[in-house]
Motif scaffolding. Structure first.
Motif, PDB file in Angstrom:
ATOM      1  N   LYS A 122     -54.424  38.835 -11.285  1.00  0.00           N
ATOM      2  CA  LYS A 122     -55.838  38.908 -11.668  1.00  0.00           C
ATOM      3  C   LYS A 122     -56.047  38.448 -13.112  1.00  0.00           C
ATOM      4  O   LYS A 122     -57.016  37.755 -13.421  1.00  0.00           O
ATOM      5  N   LEU A 173     -52.782  26.482  -7.100  1.00  0.00           N
ATOM      6  CA  LEU A 173     -53.464  27.767  -6.960  1.00  0.00           C
ATOM      7  C   LEU A 173     -52.980  28.477  -5.695  1.00  0.00           C
ATOM      8  O   LEU A 173     -52.678  29.680  -5.697  1.00  0.00           O
ATOM      9  N   LEU A 204     -50.771  29.747 -14.774  1.00  0.00           N
ATOM     10  CA  LEU A 204     -50.243  30.500 -13.641  1.00  0.00           C
ATOM     11  C   LEU A 204     -48.780  30.881 -13.795  1.00  0.00           C
ATOM     12  O   LEU A 204     -48.318  31.887 -13.232  1.00  0.00           O
ATOM     13  N   TYR A 258     -64.679  37.933  -7.055  1.00  0.00           N
ATOM     14  CA  TYR A 258     -63.678  37.221  -6.241  1.00  0.00           C
ATOM     15  C   TYR A 258     -62.608  38.193  -5.756  1.00  0.00           C
ATOM     16  O   TYR A 258     -62.137  38.128  -4.633  1.00  0.00           O
ATOM     17  N   TRP A 259     -62.258  39.080  -6.619  1.00  0.00           N
ATOM     18  CA  TRP A 259     -61.174  40.002  -6.325  1.00  0.00           C
ATOM     19  C   TRP A 259     -61.592  41.116  -5.348  1.00  0.00           C
ATOM     20  O   TRP A 259     -60.874  41.451  -4.411  1.00  0.00           O
ATOM     21  N   VAL A 278     -64.482  36.690 -11.559  1.00  0.00           N
ATOM     22  CA  VAL A 278     -63.153  37.062 -11.088  1.00  0.00           C
ATOM     23  C   VAL A 278     -63.195  38.433 -10.399  1.00  0.00           C
ATOM     24  O   VAL A 278     -62.552  38.643  -9.367  1.00  0.00           O
ATOM     25  N   LEU A 291     -51.185  32.166  -5.011  1.00  0.00           N
ATOM     26  CA  LEU A 291     -51.683  33.206  -4.110  1.00  0.00           C
ATOM     27  C   LEU A 291     -50.600  33.599  -3.104  1.00  0.00           C
ATOM     28  O   LEU A 291     -50.382  34.788  -2.823  1.00  0.00           O
ATOM     29  N   ARG A 344     -54.191  36.339 -14.735  1.00  0.00           N
ATOM     30  CA  ARG A 344     -54.004  34.892 -14.819  1.00  0.00           C
ATOM     31  C   ARG A 344     -55.246  34.157 -14.300  1.00  0.00           C
ATOM     32  O   ARG A 344     -55.679  33.154 -14.849  1.00  0.00           O
ATOM     33  N   LEU A 345     -55.840  34.693 -13.245  1.00  0.00           N
ATOM     34  CA  LEU A 345     -57.057  34.067 -12.724  1.00  0.00           C
ATOM     35  C   LEU A 345     -58.188  34.133 -13.745  1.00  0.00           C
ATOM     36  O   LEU A 345     -58.957  33.184 -13.916  1.00  0.00           O
ATOM     37  N   PHE A 375     -61.926  30.403  -4.882  1.00  0.00           N
ATOM     38  CA  PHE A 375     -61.875  30.596  -6.334  1.00  0.00           C
ATOM     39  C   PHE A 375     -62.558  29.441  -7.060  1.00  0.00           C
ATOM     40  O   PHE A 375     -63.418  29.642  -7.919  1.00  0.00           O
TER      41      PHE A 375
END
Lengths: 205, 205, 205, 205
Positions: free
Chosen positions: B93, B142, B86, B199-200, B196, B146, B95-96, B167
């Motif tokens: 995005k 996390l 992170l 999720y996004w 991801v 965010l 990094r996730l 996540f």
DNA sequence: CATGAATGAGAATTCATTCAT
DNA sequence: GATGAATGAATTCTCATTCAT
């Protein structure tokens, strides 16, 4: 604990409560979900049913059999519930919200993956397979609803399979308690709404 | 049983490669994650370490202690890994996605909620508390990321806490195998990307 | 029954009587011979040894293992005894008489065939094999003595193998008790003499 | 489970082929002889008969009763068979050979002494007594034949009782299998002949 | 006559834990 | 620092037996 006097032999038929087998299955389901496969002993189940261990074995030859049946019945019940809710004529998002509310209320641990990790060594391949198949069907009703919504243009195209799994995964957030014992949102209703919203909109708006 | 293959020359004093205690912890972590608390016996740990049960007890007074330590160390490691990823200067995005890849590769069962269900009865309140706190910290890194992204306007405002949990919850989809033993996406990379993405963007795009 | 106070942990070393493992084996042998495989429980063995069941399991992983070891050790002892008697320089008939006397005194059930019928289902093939091999060797020492006597012309040619088995089979007559609880001959010495005589002369003289 | 192959036409009332009680006794006898008292459960008997445990209890109040009856009927059958063969007018040796052949074929474990060792604890004195008496009678028919032969000078004087027991004891040799699973003589006929010969001539010719 | 439902008393086995060495 | 010997409490499963129907 309750009925103290349990005479030998066949009990006088009492049209009473549920037949023994159903009671055992119910109790077992509850205990397994609450505590996990290993932790729950056949004796625990028996005692909570007010019968002896031998009675449990009269109906289920092994603990693995009992567990398998318990899981399958539970997943069938869940599937039916989901199916019912989904077949209403409302917008998808509303139906999902209802499912979320229903499930968070049921306190059911749907974290099936982790939940099945330890029993795995004790169940036969066939038992595992049976459970998996029932699980699969549970996901399929959700998946189908997503597919239908995609066709109608209610949501955009995408993997309905992933969508179904993501939804179920996100519901597990409802089980979380922090170090202080507090869930992420104070009320189940808010929890459901927030989860469904997030699920619907995603992180990036 | 004996070391099979001894290299030529004087061994570098060996120093036991890893001190016994660390080895026990490592082996225990692995076994607990793979099989669950109940299923793993102190003897299993001992045998896999090549020592006796009594030795394990020399370092850990109870099985619950060993488990607690194992979980805590594991979660600290995970947190560090997440933190590292992170702190890079890339878009969130990306990094996730990296975190997702790293975790799916580690095959670690992060379904911690379900995982902790059965030990719950065996751990002391204090032990439970310790684990919970470490878990909490894992989520916090996390969450912080965010929050930062919200501030920068990279993502829209919302509950960072929910976002963090969502996540992690969605990563568990990677563990799923269907009745035929197949995961939802064939490769881990694709799995990570799809998760991801979902999720996004959310379901409703 | 005897030592009442049995503290946890390793007992203070008492150079005392036989080491525990040997005691367990001895007691087990006796009980198995007296009552048969099924009837004797691990707890019976433990109690008669003044230890707990768990201690028995510390030395023998399964009941079948204990039984196997017990049978093998017993047959080895018998073989040694027979061998000793046979290696004396006396006429064969005298040596056989001595063996007969020794065995009738030992009250050992040499009816191994019948005796092994029920354990058969519980022993692994390997265990069965081990026992069989030891049994075989027991017969072989007798067989060899018969062969030697044939060569020396002490007895006429014939199947030494059959001769060995016939001898052992006839010794079981000593176990017989009639409906009144009486054996066929009142004293062991007479029993031995009569049996050996019959064995030597046959029915048709 | 269902009868597979139903012939055309009206079944000849079937009369149950054999009344239930007789069937139970037959099946029980077979199972007890094959596996021993302990190993055979009432349920095994019931299942093999296609009835329920309760039915077996309808006819036999206890397992010990069933066993006792089974043993007695079996020994009566054996006695009759022996009696039949013995009452023929042939030379004794020939008649003995026939008995030997008949028994080796029947695969019956006549090692009754060893066989009765374990049930001993479970049978009442009366039951034991009944069995013993029937056994005794079985030996008596043989004994009587030997006595007759002695009177006729067909064989020399001696203990007819010992002779009878020796004969039965020697028949058990037929059950022996070595470590390779091989009996002492390859064919039953040869086995019978060799045993009877040995029995007749003795070791020392 | 036969059964279905239930029990109670064990049996084998496992395992966390203890303690002297 | 590490181990060998032992325990106690559970756990799964079995089985003879009982009794209402």
């Amino acid at each position: 604990m309750q009925r103290e006097y349990r005479p030998l032999g066949r009990p006088r038929h009492d049209k009473q409560a549920k037949p023994t087998k159903a009671m055992i299955l119910d109790v077992a389901t509850q205990l397994f979900l609450e505590q996990g496969y290993q932790v729950v002993s056949m004796d625990d189940v028996a005692k909570k049913c007010g019968v002896t261990k031998a009675t449990v074995y009269y109906y289920y030859a092994t603990k693995a059999d009992l567990f398998t049946d318990a899981m399958i019945q539970m997943m069938i019940r869940i599937r039916k519930r989901i199916d019912e809710i989904l077949s209403a004529g409302k917008p998808l998002k509303e139906r999902l919200l209802e499912i979320a509310k229903a499930h968070l209320e049921a306190t059911i641990n749907i974290d099936l993956n982790a939940f099945m990790k330890e029993p795995q060594n004790f169940l036969s391949d066939e038992q595992l397979q049976q459970i998996k198949e029932t699980e699969e069907k549970m996901y399929e009703v959700l998946e189908q609803a997503l597919k239908d919504a995609m066709e109608k243009g209610e949501i955009s195209q995408g993997s309905s399979r992933l969508g179904a799994h993501a939804f179920v995964a996100m519901l597990t957030i409802g089980n979380y308690k922090d170090a202080g014992g507090q869930p992420i949102f104070p009320s189940l209703d808010e929890m459901a709404e927030q989860i469904v919203n997030f699920y619907w909109n995603g992180l990036g708006n």
